[in-house]
Design an enzyme around this catalytic site. Structure first.
Site, PDB file in Angstrom:
ATOM      1  N   GLU A  67       2.851   5.246  -3.739  1.00 21.70           N
ATOM      2  CA  GLU A  67       2.864   6.307  -4.776  1.00 21.70           C
ATOM      3  C   GLU A  67       4.172   7.083  -4.797  1.00 21.70           C
ATOM      4  O   GLU A  67       4.569   7.507  -5.904  1.00 21.70           O
ATOM      5  CB  GLU A  67       1.683   7.250  -4.540  1.00 21.70           C
ATOM      6  CG  GLU A  67       0.324   6.604  -4.709  1.00 21.70           C
ATOM      7  CD  GLU A  67      -0.070   5.692  -3.540  1.00 21.70           C
ATOM      8  OE1 GLU A  67       0.481   5.896  -2.450  1.00 21.70           O
ATOM      9  OE2 GLU A  67      -0.877   4.782  -3.749  1.00 21.70           O
ATOM     10  N   ASP A  83      -8.781   3.747  -1.910  1.00 17.90           N
ATOM     11  CA  ASP A  83      -9.706   4.020  -0.809  1.00 17.90           C
ATOM     12  C   ASP A  83     -11.021   4.610  -1.288  1.00 17.90           C
ATOM     13  O   ASP A  83     -11.238   5.819  -1.224  1.00 17.90           O
ATOM     14  CB  ASP A  83      -9.024   4.956   0.192  1.00 17.90           C
ATOM     15  CG  ASP A  83      -7.753   4.330   0.759  1.00 17.90           C
ATOM     16  OD1 ASP A  83      -7.555   3.112   0.546  1.00 17.90           O
ATOM     17  OD2 ASP A  83      -6.982   5.050   1.399  1.00 17.90           O
ATOM     18  N   ASP A 123       0.869  -1.176   0.000  1.00 12.18           N
ATOM     19  CA  ASP A 123       0.000   0.000   0.000  1.00 12.18           C
ATOM     20  C   ASP A 123       0.912   1.234   0.000  1.00 12.18           C
ATOM     21  O   ASP A 123       2.130   1.112   0.162  1.00 12.18           O
ATOM     22  CB  ASP A 123      -0.854  -0.063   1.286  1.00 12.18           C
ATOM     23  CG  ASP A 123      -2.042   0.885   1.247  1.00 12.18           C
ATOM     24  OD1 ASP A 123      -2.224   1.593   0.244  1.00 12.18           O
ATOM     25  OD2 ASP A 123      -2.784   0.908   2.249  1.00 12.18           O
TER      26      ASP A 123
END
Ligand SMILES: *[C@@H]1O[C@H](CO)[C@@H](O)[C@H](O)[C@H]1NC(C)=O
Ligand SMILES: *[C@@H]1O[C@H](CO)[C@@H](O)[C@H](O)[C@H]1NC(C)=O
Length: 925
Positions: free
Chosen positions: A507, A580, A504
């Site tokens: 980025e 999300d 997760d």
């Protein structure tokens, strides 16, 4: 999961959030104003403001045959005499052209690694050229490329039709690296230093943008450039009457509570676009990992010489840095374009069977007792599932590869207990490394100098879940190798071979960084600035983790790692999810176009969090989400820490039954879904497809993005609104579609959608294509492991000529042995009442070292209206019509479809072997 307001509410994190607020001045809650718009980025502002017209770029000299195939030359900028940009043009077969413009090697422009398929260069093919003083013509089979010399422009022709023009509007721009001027003028502001909110980007290399216009000739729709929460067809962003919109943005960010219908980029980026219209399909892939903005124009705004009479859709691509490296994908069909694109960036992974089954996740399953209770809950309620996930709270203070032993005292025993039931576990491993002197990963990474550096060359420190964190520099092959080793069983303490991984926040998410990510002037391996590779960051981390699972596996198992951030080529590495989302009907709705857009851009193995990550879904929304999710390529339920528990059985009846039915439907369809994944792995075609991909000539399908196909044989018209009593359903093609639940047949209505009643929550419109044969495993089990030896049921859906056909791919479901031909690929055909089973593998390939003992327990033939009238007299005969062996089973019509026009014959207990060749004739004597 991302940061955000809700996190502040969470008791578990209040301490951390307070310390975060005290430690930095940034506001933690994220609003859309927190994200940079085009006018706030100088590279976008300068390029977007350019008027179309004469380009200053021209061909520098003659194109030469290059040593490795293709042509080479230079591009010059007439405003900057002396700057020569090397140009290379190559072809890969007749349908793929690559045009690359860069700077001389000493300038070290960043060229994106790890994206192109490893074997791509071996596919280089010759180009035949013809020259005049004005232009050079290149021939690629039936296709042609015209390079105009001054201004530099490229037109592509398919069968004599122009389909694509680059720099037709003169917006090509390549800002070469230059000396910093003594004075920086007003209009150059932001070129050598730029401020956004409280962050200053030092920009030591100055302006370096790469931009171009691309006109798609005769196109009527554009698709692609994920990821964002919008419809599948790309709407215009410029030249609109009145409301001007932001351009589409590709910049991987942790966008807190993302909103529906926004051109903002989310967690991943694929700079690939597809244009479609009545005359065919073309694609464009811009291999560039820097921040990118893309305008789609509402109308053509400048005549392109030579193409004056053509309709077209204009686009404008603007990247902050990197090089011009553009692949033209010449089609001419949508499937050709996806295949061409995945020839360039690689075919999707072949997943393990368990990983396309149902996954149960939550932030967080608290402790071992919780894990056991959830696992037992599925069994008690007869709901199948394959994987139980642990989010960040399972670690010792967010130090990945460790366990919080007060909550998880016996991790190994826990994994083994789950594995004993044929299930797996996944733990999260994020890229921010806690700066804690007692943490071995941090110690080693610091000592070895493996962290990304800030602009001054010191280890970059940012805030994330563990507090002060640093980030490994995954651009360095050495760091990636070292990271991969951390997954070895003796390094990752108390892990087992049935434990898989989840990346997760890659980025990367940096809570106190500009736009919640890393400063663009951070430094990576070999002096590369973060701005150059930003969109690649997630892929590099994902790839290193996958290499870790490969390294540890003595079983030759295929790895499984889920990632949030992604880039072009991620399909070769693993699965992604759409981040999300929120428990709202609009988010259920938009999940479908989001996944379709990913599939168009090559990324097949993707899903959205079932139920919505933020918020509490009402039971009807949750039920509908499971019904849609059962047809997502990746199927996982997940929820935020602050949400109420929502395991499938917690809402009582009828919800438990309906959710169980939805999950069981997925399990029954797994043989088919796995076969579709195999097709994707071989061809690059997406698992989940927009209707126009299969029916490109039907204009009514071009804007459809609520309905979708799973493979080519299952059509889903999902119910994504509350209290729906009908859905609008388009049935493509001329052949019937049979409802999966009832067998009722429907046919297309001359290019129009029809209204289908939705009679209650249990009513969910999914259809099997007339003309297809699908093998299912209908016996309910606890997990895929228990299904291995189950018999199949063949669902034969006849078309108007009474025929059907289908494939079934089977291998061991887990290892790489299928690459050594240890698999079975069978073809079923039905015609004139005869069903045949035969080998469909390339000659001699099938079944080396893989035995498929499974039998067929039932055959259902849908759509035999005429024969069914004389039902009671049927027999199924093995072999020829006059065959010797009569099946013991009786034939019973009709059991399904009594509500519709279609009827179904059922051949019970034929016990035919899938791996053997045979035929069965239905005779009505
Ligand atoms: C640079 O700026 C100074 C002061 O603003 C001005 O006097 C000078 O002429 C400028 N030089 C150039 C090369 O533009
Ligand atoms: C019916 O299906 C068979 C088998 O796939 C196919 O060969 C045939 O073309 C189909 N007929 C029509 C009218 O689509």
């Amino acid at each position: 999961m991302g940061g955000g307001e809700k996190v502040l509410m969470s008791p578990a994190l209040i301490g951390f959030a307070l310390c975060l607020l005290l430690s930095c001045q940034c506001a933690f809650a994220v609003k859309s104003e927190e994200f940079r718009k085009c006018h706030e980025a100088s590279f976008c502002r300068r390029n977007r403001a350019k008027e179309p017209g004469a380009s200053t770029f021209a061909l520098g000299g003659k194109l030469q045959q290059a040593a490795g195939g293709g042509l080479s030359g230079t591009v010059i900028n007439k405003d900057f005499p002396g700057v020569e940009l090397p140009l290379e043009i190559s072809a890969y077969g007749d349908g793929i052209v690559r045009v690359k413009v860069t700077e001389v090697p000493e300038k070290k422009r960043f060229e994106v690694p790890d994206v192109l398929d490893e074997g791509l260069d071996s596919k280089k093919s010759p180009i035949v050229s013809a020259r005049s003083s004005k232009d050079t013509w290149l021939t690629l089979g039936g296709n042609k490329l015209r390079i105009l010399h001054d201004p530099f422009r490229i037109d592509a022709f398919v069968d004599g039709r122009p389909i694509l023009s680059i720099n037709g509007r003169g917006l090509f721009n390549f800002e070469h690296y230059r000396e910093k001027p003594a004075n920086i003028s007003e209009e150059e502001s932001g070129t050598w230093e730029e401020i956004f909110k409280s962050h200053t980007d030092s920009k030591p290399k100055g302006p370096a943008s790469v931009a171009f216009d691309a006109a798609f000739i005769n196109a009527e729709q554009l698709y692609g450039i994920p990821e964002r929460a919008t419809r599948l067809p790309l709407k215009p962003t410029k030249g609109l009457e009145g409301a001007e919109s932001e351009p589409y943005r590709l910049f991987n960010l942790d966008v807190f509570e993302y909103v529906h219908e926004s051109p903002f980029g989310l967690y991943g980026a694929v700079p690939m676009m597809m244009a479609h219209g009545a005359q065919g399909t073309a694609g464009l892939f811009f291999l560039n990992a820097a921040e990118m903005f893309i305008d789609v124009l509402a109308k053509a705004e400048h005549m392109i010489p030579g193409l004056e009479d053509k309709s077209r859709i204009d686009t404008h691509w603007i990247a902050e840095s990197g090089i011009f490296d553009v692949f033209l994908l010449l089609g001419p069909t949508p499937k050709n374009v996806v295949q061409q694109y995945t020839t360039v960036t690689g075919k999707p992974v072949m997943p393990q069977l368990f990983s396309i089954a149902y996954h149960q996740c939550r932030w967080n399953y608290k402790d071992e007792a919780d894990v056991n209770a959830v696992d037992a809950g599925f069994d008690e309620h007869d709901i199948p599932y394959d994987v139980l996930w642990l989010d960040i709270e399972h670690t010792d203070h967010k130090k990945y590869f460790t366990w919080d032993h007060s909550l998880f005292p016996h991790p190994k025993e826990m994994q083994n207990r789950i594995a004993a039931k044929g299930r797996k576990m996944v733990t999260i491993v994020d890229p921010h490394i806690k700066r804690d002197s007692g943490y071995y990963i941090h110690e080693e990474a610091t000592a070895k100098g493996y962290y990304v550096k800030n602009k001054d060359g010191n280890d970059f420190e940012g805030w994330c879940w563990p507090g002060s964190s640093s980030y490994l520099d995954m651009l360095s092959p050495e760091v990636r190798d070292w990271w991969a080793e951390q997954y070895l069983l003796d390094k990752y303490k108390e892990s087992t071979l049935t434990l898989y991984s989840w990346n997760d926040m890659n980025e990367p998410s940096v809570f106190n960084g500009p736009e919640l990510t890393m400063p663009r002037d951070n430094l990576h391996y070999d002096g590369v600035e973060h701005r150059d590779l930003h969109n690649l960051n997630g892929l590099l981390f994902h790839k290193a983790s996958v290499e870790g699972l490969l390294k540890r596996g003595k079983n030759n198992d295929r790895p499984f790692v889920l990632s949030r951030a992604f880039f072009a080529g991620t399909q070769r590495i693993g699965a992604i999810w759409t981040g999300d989302n929120t428990a709202e009907w609009t988010h259920l709705q938009v999940s479908v176009p989001m996944l379709l857009s990913l599939g168009v851009a090559g990324i097949s193995f993707a899903g959205a969090d079932v139920g919505g990550f933020f918020g509490n879904p009402e039971p009807d929304l949750l039920t509908r989400w499971y019904q849609v999710g059962a047809y997502y390529p990746f199927f996982r339920g997940h929820a935020h820490l602050d949400t109420k528990r929502r395991e499938p059985w917690l809402f009582g009846e009828p919800y438990t039954t309906l959710i169980r039915d939805a999950i069981r439907t997925r399990y029954a369809l797994l043989p088919y879904v796995y076969t579709v994944f195999y097709e994707a792995h071989k061809t690059g075609l997406p698992v989940m497809r927009p209707l126009w991909l299969e029916y490109p000539d039907e204009a009514s399908t071009w804007a459809l993005d609520e309905s979708f196909l799973l493979g080519s044989d299952i059509l889903v018209h999902p119910v994504v609104t509350k209290d729906a009593f009908q859905v609008s359903a388009f049935f493509p093609g001329k052949e019937p579609w049979y409802e999966v639940r009832t067998g009722a047949a429907h046919t297309g209505a001359a290019g129009k959608a029809i209204t289908l009643p939705v009679t209650g929550l249990e009513s969910f419109p999914a259809f099997q294509r007339g003309g297809s044969i699908i093998a299912r495993k209908d016996r309910p089990r606890r997990s895929t492991t228990q299904m291995a030896n189950d018999p199949y049921t063949l669902y034969i859906a006849l078309n108007s000529t009474g025929a059907a056909e289908g494939l079934l791919y089977v291998d061991d479901g887990r290892s790489f042995d299928y690459e050594k031909e240890a698999y079975v690929l069978r073809r079923f055909t039905f015609q004139n009442g005869r069903l045949e089973c035969s080998d469909a593998a390339p000659t001699g390939e099938s079944a080396k070292g893989f035995a498929l003992p499974n039998k067929i327990e039932k055959i259902v033939v849908m759509g035999l209206p005429k024969i069914a009238e004389k039902s009671s007299t049927f027999r199924a005969v093995l072999g020829d019509t006059d065959g010797k062996i009569q099946l013991e089973s009786a034939v019973e019509p009709p059991v399904m479809g009594s509500g519709g026009d279609a009827t179904a014959l059922v051949i019970k207990r034929p016990w035919l072997s899938v791996a053997e060749d045979w035929s069965v004739q239905i005779v009505s004597s």
